[in-house]
Design an enzyme around this catalytic site. Structure first.
Site, PDB file in Angstrom:
ATOM      1  N   ARG A   1      -5.071  31.456   9.237  1.00  8.78           N
ATOM      2  CA  ARG A   1      -4.587  32.384   8.208  1.00  8.78           C
ATOM      3  C   ARG A   1      -5.617  32.430   7.089  1.00  8.78           C
ATOM      4  O   ARG A   1      -6.607  31.710   7.149  1.00  8.78           O
ATOM      5  CB  ARG A   1      -3.237  31.927   7.677  1.00  8.78           C
TER       6      ARG A   1
ATOM      7  N   ASN B   1      -0.777  34.988  -0.095  1.00  4.85           N
ATOM      8  CA  ASN B   1      -0.435  33.566  -0.130  1.00  4.85           C
ATOM      9  C   ASN B   1      -1.677  32.736  -0.384  1.00  4.85           C
ATOM     10  O   ASN B   1      -2.692  32.917   0.289  1.00  4.85           O
ATOM     11  CB  ASN B   1       0.185  33.132   1.205  1.00  4.85           C
ATOM     12  N   GLU B   2      -1.591  31.848  -1.345  1.00  5.86           N
ATOM     13  CA  GLU B   2      -2.670  30.896  -1.625  1.00  5.86           C
ATOM     14  C   GLU B   2      -4.049  31.524  -1.419  1.00  5.86           C
ATOM     15  O   GLU B   2      -4.835  31.095  -0.568  1.00  5.86           O
ATOM     16  CB  GLU B   2      -2.494  29.636  -0.799  1.00  5.86           C
TER      17      GLU B   2
ATOM     18  N   CYS C   1     -19.755  38.302   4.471  1.00  7.75           N
ATOM     19  CA  CYS C   1     -20.205  39.385   5.358  1.00  7.75           C
ATOM     20  C   CYS C   1     -21.138  40.333   4.607  1.00  7.75           C
ATOM     21  O   CYS C   1     -21.281  40.253   3.386  1.00  7.75           O
ATOM     22  CB  CYS C   1     -19.007  40.139   5.929  1.00  7.75           C
TER      23      CYS C   1
ATOM     24  N   CYS D   1     -19.568  42.100   1.702  1.00 13.54           N
ATOM     25  CA  CYS D   1     -19.412  41.240   0.521  1.00 13.54           C
ATOM     26  C   CYS D   1     -20.766  40.992  -0.150  1.00 13.54           C
ATOM     27  O   CYS D   1     -20.856  40.921  -1.374  1.00 13.54           O
ATOM     28  CB  CYS D   1     -18.724  39.929   0.903  1.00 13.54           C
TER      29      CYS D   1
ATOM     30  N   GLU E   1       6.510  26.384  -4.227  1.00  9.94           N
ATOM     31  CA  GLU E   1       6.655  25.558  -3.021  1.00  9.94           C
ATOM     32  C   GLU E   1       6.584  24.096  -3.415  1.00  9.94           C
ATOM     33  O   GLU E   1       5.832  23.722  -4.321  1.00  9.94           O
ATOM     34  CB  GLU E   1       5.492  25.798  -2.041  1.00  9.94           C
TER      35      GLU E   1
ATOM     36  N   TRP F   1       0.274  17.273   6.612  1.00 10.44           N
ATOM     37  CA  TRP F   1      -1.173  17.488   6.673  1.00 10.44           C
ATOM     38  C   TRP F   1      -1.998  16.381   6.017  1.00 10.44           C
ATOM     39  O   TRP F   1      -3.180  16.568   5.757  1.00 10.44           O
ATOM     40  CB  TRP F   1      -1.536  18.861   6.118  1.00 10.44           C
TER      41      TRP F   1
ATOM     42  N   GLU G   1       3.221  23.826  11.874  1.00 11.03           N
ATOM     43  CA  GLU G   1       4.000  23.173  10.814  1.00 11.03           C
ATOM     44  C   GLU G   1       5.369  22.690  11.276  1.00 11.03           C
ATOM     45  O   GLU G   1       6.277  22.513  10.465  1.00 11.03           O
ATOM     46  CB  GLU G   1       4.098  24.120   9.606  1.00 11.03           C
TER      47      GLU G   1
ATOM     48  N   PHE H   1       6.301  19.856  12.170  1.00 10.11           N
ATOM     49  CA  PHE H   1       6.692  18.554  11.627  1.00 10.11           C
ATOM     50  C   PHE H   1       6.621  18.500  10.100  1.00 10.11           C
ATOM     51  O   PHE H   1       6.736  17.439   9.507  1.00 10.11           O
ATOM     52  CB  PHE H   1       5.849  17.433  12.248  1.00 10.11           C
TER      53      PHE H   1
END
Ligand code: GLA
Ligand code: ZN
Length: 672
Positions: free
Chosen positions: A110, A148-149, A161, A164, A309, A317, A357, A359
């Site tokens: 992601r 997200n993050e 790239c 960029c 969160e 992790w 994820e 666990f």
């Protein structure tokens, strides 16, 4: 207060369970049982929301939002750019990031997208608009959660790239105007690094240029701009049919993005907190670290933020993922509120059955339904928050002290070579914050753009880079009566990492003239005596000359620079400036700041001496709301607290306060 009360809930991924209607029903029933009033939907749902290019399927989401709404559960709705569907990466490989070494990522994982790619921008904008049209005015939807993050998960968080690279060159043209000016600012004649064509400029790379700090810092500035631009684009897209506020979830002391810049694009700050509780028996270092990050989130907009969160139990992790000891879940949640959060949200509501994820802790485990310790812990929080909602509504922490935490300074001091190679800027800053935390003195974190008026004390550890205007700002602050603390290796370079020449930019304020700087090995540790006690001096020891009128609070005791100033104090205008010539450690900082706080007239909310492991914060409104937190796994007493009422039990507390292991008590009294 967003949503009208403290939010309690977290990331909810019903798209993983669409073929299990009984699970979806159970979810809502158990949310009610756990006191959950708000969930975040859609964070990584792109593949389900747009299963084929241009074909949207929102019906499932609508059903879920409505079912939640019927039970009075509010929704934070995310845009799904955090993870890309495979049809997108297959058809348009340019959307995948290129790493610093020039390799394009493969599909998967992601946070893997190029922030510049027109295709990515077009696809996500269209989807965001459609989401806005369908859900932007739904009664129980309260907030947009953009992506997200941002910049998480891969390398320096950037895409390298060709698109960029050219955007970077354009950004540089805008900043410097001419190559001549760029070469001047970057000290280009060194090693013949003079650019004669904009096309010669390339992003920092492990197999290319990484030795020129001016370039690496500019690249990071550009990346922050590019990602902020992406975020604004998403924000505009969701605003098309909706007036809801927008946030994105930040991470702790996160180097890839200057959050002081990105925060300007957001209506409310939110972040994801995963402290390493029980890393060691002494919880203080982790508690202070977590507190610092909460405070930083509050400081960005000087108003309450959201804890977006946190782990309801373990994470998956780290190599050690300790179970939260009894009491720690509640304490950790209360700590967020204590520093200005208006929510306790978790990752995640229900553990998925497969993939990365499965666990990671969740409110609901794979087995035993609601009959688990975690579910009971979460329900306890759910039962406690409503009682605190009206008390905290309209309140915010208003510290009189600030600590400098500046991203550009961070990038520069860690990228530069010498006098050490192992600088960890956050560690330096957090050690100072810890001395504040231990004594219950709250601090805001500010960058060099901040307005310092209103603070009595500003501390700037390892303030290597002085951005334009900073020296003047500090000078005004001190001459107007402020107290300023700084350390060795400060005031060395300007915005483009060019060293100041002649003298230290704040020589007049600090009353010292730095001469040399020693980065000794362990065998050559030095020492000094401060207030009758001996402390080590190591890591970095500046050798400075004190100017006339500068007070010597401590001097080195060893080596050829024995007798040279180690700690100085200098009056300037109506204020004072302290200089710490050497790194020493928490024992010294604790003693030193105790004196500085007294000098600045700062005391903690209880006006009491706090036992080790206990801290306090205050949120101010019509009433003073004071959180007293015990991070020790044993009971403690705080003496000399004056007279308060326990906000939750109504019990009068005079003079002495008892706290159980890992307990947080909330005290209140009328504000003067
Ligand atoms: C991050 C992400 C979440 C999840 C958690 C796990 O904060 O935003 O999606 O992966 O980490 O701790
Ligand atoms: Zn790119």
């Amino acid at each position: 207060m967003l949503g009208g009360h403290l939010l309690h809930g977290g990331d909810y991924n019903p798209e993983q369970w669409l073929d299990c209607p009984e699970i979806l029903e159970e979810d809502i029933r158990l949310m009610k049982e756990a006191g959950v009033n708000c969930v975040t939907l859609g964070v990584f749902s792109w593949a389900v929301l747009e299963p084929e290019e241009g074909v949207y399927d929102f019906d499932w989401l609508e059903r879920i939002i409505e079912n939640l709404g019927k039970e009075g559960i509010q929704v934070i709705l995310a845009t799904p750019s955090g993870a890309m569907p495979h049809w997108l990466t297959q058809k348009y490989p340019e959307v995948m990031q290129v790493q610093a070494d020039g390799r394009r990522n493969l599909p998967g994982k992601r946070h893997n997208f190029c922030y510049t790619s027109p295709v990515m921008r077009e696809k996500i904008t269209a989807l965001d608009r459609a989401l806005s049209k369908r859900f932007g005015r739904k009664e129980n939807v309260i907030l947009w959660h953009l992506s997200n993050e941002l910049a998480g998960n891969f390398g320096d968080g950037a895409c390298h790239c060709e698109l960029c690279q050219s955007a970077f060159r354009e950004w540089l043209k805008e900043r410097y105007g001419t190559l001549e000016e760029l070469n001047r600012a970057w000290w280009g004649r060194f090693w013949s690094h003079v650019y004669t064509d904009w096309e010669q400029i390339h992003s920092p790379a492990p197999h290319g240029e990484y030795t020129m700090t001016a370039l690496t810092v500019d690249w990071r500035r550009f990346v922050t701009e590019q990602i902020s631009g992406f975020c604004t684009m998403e924000r505009r897209a969701v605003a098309e049919y909706s007036d809801l506020p927008a946030t994105t979830n930040f991470m702790d002391t996160f180097k890839n993005l200057d959050y002081n810049r990105l925060q300007k694009e957001l209506d409310i700050i939110s972040w994801d907190n995963y402290p390493f509780w029980h890393r060691e028996k002494d919880e203080v270092p982790v508690a202070a670290w977590s507190a610092a990050n909460h405070s930083m989130m509050r400081s960005f907009q000087k108003k309450p933020f959201l804890l977006m969160e946190s782990a309801p139990s373990v994470i998956n992790w780290r190599n050690n993922n300790p179970l939260k000891r009894p009491g720690m879940h509640m304490l950790s949640c209360m700590q967020a509120l204590a520093h200005g959060a208006d929510s306790v949200q978790y990752f995640q509501w229900r553990k998925g059955r497969g993939s990365y994820e499965k666990f990671h802790g969740a409110v609901l485990d794979h087995k035993n339904g609601s009959d688990t310790r975690t579910f009971r812990d979460v329900s306890e929080v759910g039962a406690r928050l409503p009682g605190l909602s009206s008390l905290l509504d309209g309140t915010v922490n208003r510290p009189k002290a600030a600590i400098l935490f500046d991203w550009e300074n961070w990038w520069a001091v860690e990228d530069t070579t010498g006098p050490r190679l192992d600088f960890c800027y956050p560690d330096w800053v957090m050690e100072h914050y810890r001395a504040f935390w231990e004594q219950g003195i709250e601090a805001d974190f500010v960058d060099m753009n901040a307005d310092l008026s209103g603070y009595r004390l500003v501390s700037a550890p390892l303030n290597y880079m002085y951005r334009a205007g900073w020296a003047e700002k500090v000078r005004d602050f001190v001459s107007g009566g402020g107290i300023f603390v700084t350390t060795c290796f400060s005031g060395e370079v300007d915005d483009t990492d060019l060293c100041f020449t002649g003298h230290h930019p704040l020589e007049d304020v600090l009353g010292i003239a730095p001469e040399e700087i020693d980065a000794p090995s362990e065998e050559f540790e030095n020492s000094f005596t401060y207030s009758g006690k001996d402390y080590p001096a190591h890591t970095l020891c500046a050798v400075v000359r004190a100017k006339e009128g500068t007070e010597l609070l401590a001097s080195y005791e060893k080596d050829f620079y024995a007798g040279c100033p180690a700690v100085t104090k200098h009056a300037y205008g109506s204020g004072e400036a302290y200089f710490l010539a050497a790194a020493s450690g928490i024992a010294f900082l604790r003693a030193f700041y105790k004196d500085v706080f007294a000098e600045a007239g700062l005391e903690n909310a209880l006006g009491a001496e706090l036992p080790y492991g206990v801290t306090v914060t205050e949120r101010m409104g019509k009433e003073r709301v004071v959180f007293v937190m015990n991070f020790r796994n044993e009971p403690v007493c705080v003496d000399g607290i004056g007279t308060w009422t326990d906000a939750e039990t109504g019990e009068a507390c005079a003079d002495r306060l008892q706290l159980a292991a890992f307990q947080c008590r909330v005290l209140t009294k009328q504000a003067d």
